[in-house]
Every structure is written in C-alpha cells, then in structure tokens.
Design an enzyme around this catalytic site. Structure first.
Site, PDB file in Angstrom:
ATOM      1  N   SER A 243     114.041  91.561  43.918  1.00 38.95           N
ATOM      2  CA  SER A 243     115.143  92.876  44.495  1.00 38.95           C
ATOM      3  C   SER A 243     114.081  93.702  43.535  1.00 38.95           C
ATOM      4  O   SER A 243     112.277  94.193  44.469  1.00 38.95           O
ATOM      5  CB  SER A 243     116.331  93.107  43.555  1.00 38.95           C
ATOM      6  OG  SER A 243     117.313  94.207  43.947  1.00 38.95           O
TER       7      SER A 243
ATOM      8  N   HIS B  80     122.491  88.460  47.462  1.00 40.78           N
ATOM      9  CA  HIS B  80     121.772  89.486  45.860  1.00 40.78           C
ATOM     10  C   HIS B  80     121.747  88.499  44.751  1.00 40.78           C
ATOM     11  O   HIS B  80     121.222  89.038  43.930  1.00 40.78           O
ATOM     12  CB  HIS B  80     122.067  90.953  46.137  1.00 40.78           C
ATOM     13  CG  HIS B  80     120.868  91.561  45.770  1.00 40.78           C
ATOM     14  ND1 HIS B  80     119.909  92.156  46.222  1.00 40.78           N
ATOM     15  CD2 HIS B  80     120.206  92.219  44.889  1.00 40.78           C
ATOM     16  CE1 HIS B  80     119.206  92.198  46.067  1.00 40.78           C
ATOM     17  NE2 HIS B  80     119.577  92.446  43.907  1.00 40.78           N
TER      18      HIS B  80
ATOM     19  N   ASP C   1     123.321  89.913  52.084  1.00 42.00           N
ATOM     20  CA  ASP C   1     123.584  90.604  50.008  1.00 42.00           C
ATOM     21  C   ASP C   1     124.119  91.926  50.952  1.00 42.00           C
ATOM     22  O   ASP C   1     123.924  92.833  51.773  1.00 42.00           O
ATOM     23  CB  ASP C   1     121.441  91.034  50.709  1.00 42.00           C
ATOM     24  CG  ASP C   1     121.510  91.206  49.387  1.00 42.00           C
ATOM     25  OD1 ASP C   1     121.708  92.637  49.146  1.00 42.00           O
ATOM     26  OD2 ASP C   1     120.646  90.623  49.313  1.00 42.00           O
TER      27      ASP C   1
END
Length: 296
Positions: A145, A254, A221
């Site tokens: 991320s 995620h 995600d």
C-alpha cells in the site's frame, strides 16, 4: 541502539531495535529477522515498507515471512512508517502524520523537521544495518500500500542501489488519488510538478535503470478503484518500455491475508536476485489465483 525484542522464529531470530535517528530527529524502532544462516555468513537484505497506520510490528506478526526468509537465506529489515514521539507533528485521521510518512522528504512545516522517511529508508537505516549486522550490501525492497508506493519510488529513484523491487497493492499514482493528494499537499505544498518526484507512475517514464517491477494486486481490494489504480502504472510502464508484471489476484482484498498468501513468492523472487549476479527478471511463478479475502 537497543534491542527491545528477541524472539526465536523459524530457526532464526526476530528482533526489534530502537535507536536515535539523526535524519528524523527522534527515536525509531525497526525490526530485523536474522535467519539461521546469519550465524555462519553475511546475508543480503530485503527491506520491507509497511502501509498506513502500521508500525514495524504489522509485517513481522502477520505476514508469515520468516519461514521463507529462513528458506532462502535472506535478512528482512522492516522499519516503522513514520517518525514518532511527543515532539513530532501529527494530524487528525489515519492518512496524515504519525503512521503515514509516505516515504518522502517533507519540505513544508511543521512536517519538514521530522518527516524525512525517504532519507531514513534509503541512507540512514541501511548504513546502520550494514555496519552492525551480518549482512552484505546486496539490497532488495518491497512493501504494501503506502509502503508499496515507497518501495517503487526508492527503487526508481536510485538506479543500481537495489537488486529487485516488488509491491503488494501499491499506491502507484499518489499525485492522482485522495490519499496521495492529501499527504503531498501537506508535506510538499501545492506545486504538483514537485509531486512527480515521489510518484512511481511518473518516475517510470524517465527511469535510468529498467529494474523490473513486480506488483501483486487483489481483485477485491476495497481501495482498488479510488486509491490504488494500478492501471496508471501499467500504462506508464508500457509507454516507457519499462518491465512490469502486474498480477491481479481475484478474490483477495487489501489485508495481510493477501500478503501472507503470496509473500513466499515475493521472497523467492528477491532471493533469486540477491543471491545471483544479475538482477532478477519480472517473471515469476504465478501460483494459484483463487483464494479467500479477510479483514485487515
């Protein structure tokens, strides 16, 4: 430097250290996993950069990376994600301030005094690690991320410094998504041209080294369309002739369940480069693309 954690893991040791950072002007923690081979010889290092809200703890407790690092003889160093301490500037919300350093060098106050995570990750921390631990100067970098953004940016900005780079769910175009726009406005100011120096989708256009990029992205995600937008990096890489393998993983979100599912492939990818003379190519085994999602 003080060792504050020391735990046996996969035949080696998972440690955490605290030191006073001159670059960040505060005390910082970083994690080091030393596989069993480190008792006999110096080993290459994979630097892992974590995402928003994380510290050095998230990766070492959730990813399950130690068993693969032990298998391949790779040291893993995982720093915190921002400066910390009572004198360090902070903000309301999870996506700016402490836990959200974005791996850049801030130029605006009150952030500029401490928020220089780029210099910390690229220069100060590796110098410390290479001086005090049984490691070589063979380096790789990966992250998730915000940390995936950091990994791509530090690799693209430093030709020759890293043998390989990979990312999970990276923020590939921070200058074009809300997370990045908020952070860059605060840390760097309103000049969007200056933002390009910290944006992988911009840096890939003029990269001096064609270091292959490996990116895994979960198809389910929750931040895919609004914040991550991997197609922007893909388009820029195609236009620049820069090698990129973007692997969309159906069903994955995620979370660290996603990272834990494929971290073994990433460590094998980096180990091939770190233990070999040539930089690794982007192609790696695809593995299975089915699986489950989960929470953060």
């Amino acid at each position: 430097m003080q060792r504050i954690e020391h735990r046996a893991c996969s035949g080696g040791w998972q440690d955490v250290y605290r030191h006073d950072s001159k670059v960040l002007d505060c005390a910082m923690n970083f994690a080091v996993y030393l596989p069993p081979q480190a008792q006999e010889r110096r080993l290459p290092v994979l630097y892992w950069l974590s995402g928003l809200t994380c510290s050095e703890q998230n990766f070492i407790t959730k990813a399950g990376a130690q068993r693969y690092a032990a298998e391949h003889g790779v040291v893993i160093v995982a720093p915190d994600t921002s400066p910390r301490g009572d004198g360090v500037a902070d903000a309301d919300g999870y996506d700016l301030g402490k836990g959200a350093g974005f791996y850049l060098n801030a130029t605006r106050e009150p952030w500029a005094a401490h928020y220089r995570m780029y210099d910390y990750v690229v220069e100060e921390l590796p110098a410390l690690v290479e001086a005090d631990f049984p490691v070589t100067d063979a380096r790789a970098v990966s992250g998730h991320s915000m940390g995936g953004h950091g990994a791509l940016v530090v690799a693209l900005r430093n030709p020759g410094r890293y043998r390989s780079v990979s990312a999970f769910s990276p923020i590939v175009a921070p200058s074009k998504v809300p997370w990045g726009e908020k952070a860059f406005s605060a840390y760097l100011g309103d000049d969007r041209e200056a933002w390009k120096a910290w944006d992988a989708s911009e840096l890939v256009k003029t990269a001096q080294e064609k270091l292959p990029l490996l990116v895994d992205q979960g198809g389910d995600d929750e931040f895919l369309d609004a914040q991550l937008r991997p197609q922007l990096l893909q388009a820029a890489a195609v236009a620049a002739g820069h090698p990129l393998q973007l692997r969309m993983r159906p069903g994955y979100d995620h979370s660290y369940y996603f990272i834990a599912s494929f971290i073994g492939e990433h460590i094998a990818h980096h180990a091939a480069a770190l233990h070999g003379e040539a930089k690794v190519h982007a192609g790696v085994a695809h593995g299975r693309h089915d699986g489950c999602s989960g929470g953060h």
